[in-house]
Design a protein around this motif. Structure first.
Motif: not given
Length: 204
Positions: A87, A138-142, A144, A177-178, A181-182
């Motif tokens: 990644r 660990a961040v969910k959204s690209e 973000n 939600e993202s 979380h982020d």
């Protein structure tokens, strides 16, 4: 009589569209690493391939007016990450550029990665891969991730109202939600910007 490694590689490459990037690893089934290296060198000498960097080759595409069309540094970086199954996360000016916060195009790219740290020279430019922290991975959204990297590049005290407005518009397209979380994984001042954007949303 066995088919020469060079011919096997050439035939394999010819099955692809011009403009594709290749690595020696793509041809491992055709011979030893030394035989493949020599075959690629001969194909380069004949003009069938162009060597972009050490171990990175281009099956060149020609344009009537522009001549040889070279891939961007970003395209090369993505090809490397695909090969390595790693990644990569844009940083700095590139993150700003991808979000539309800057029109400046970086001459050298720096990516965070879960792969190997290295610097690759491409002509007079470089692509640097730096080991990413577990927190950023660990961040969910690209989106973000890009926002975090872009804001880090600008710095806490260089964020004006226009930039905040653009960031808010971008965050409106990211699910709540993202963001929730982020933002816990971001520096406090960036987390506050993300929280402020959430507070401006219409209730769902």
């Amino acid at each position: 009589m066995p088919i020469p490694t060079e011919k096997l590689i050439k035939n394999s490459i010819s099955n692809h569209k011009r403009g594709k990037i290749f690595f020696p690893k793509n041809f491992s089934k055709f011979g030893t690493s030394e035989a493949i290296r020599q075959a690629l060198k001969r194909l380069e000498d004949k003009g069938f391939l162009i060597r972009l960097a050490q171990g990175i080759y281009l099956y060149p595409k020609e344009h009537k007016l522009l001549g040889t069309l070279y891939p961007s540094l970003e395209e090369i970086a993505k090809a490397i990450s695909k090969r390595d199954k790693a990644r990569i996360i844009p940083t700095g000016i590139q993150a700003l550029n991808q979000l539309g916060l800057s029109t400046q195009v970086p001459l050298n790219l720096v990516y965070l990665t879960d792969g190997t740290s290295r610097t690759i020279s491409v002509g007079e430019n470089t692509i640097k891969f730096k080991k990413a922290s577990p927190k950023i991975l660990a961040v969910k959204s690209e989106t973000n991730i890009l926002i975090m990297q872009a804001l880090r590049q600008l710095g806490k005290h260089n964020i004006d109202d226009k930039t905040l407005e653009k960031i808010n518009m971008i965050l409106q397209k990211v699910d709540r939600e993202s963001i929730v979380h982020d933002m816990k994984l971001a520096p406090v001042w960036i987390s506050e910007i993300m929280q402020n954007s959430l507070s401006k949303r219409e209730p769902t």
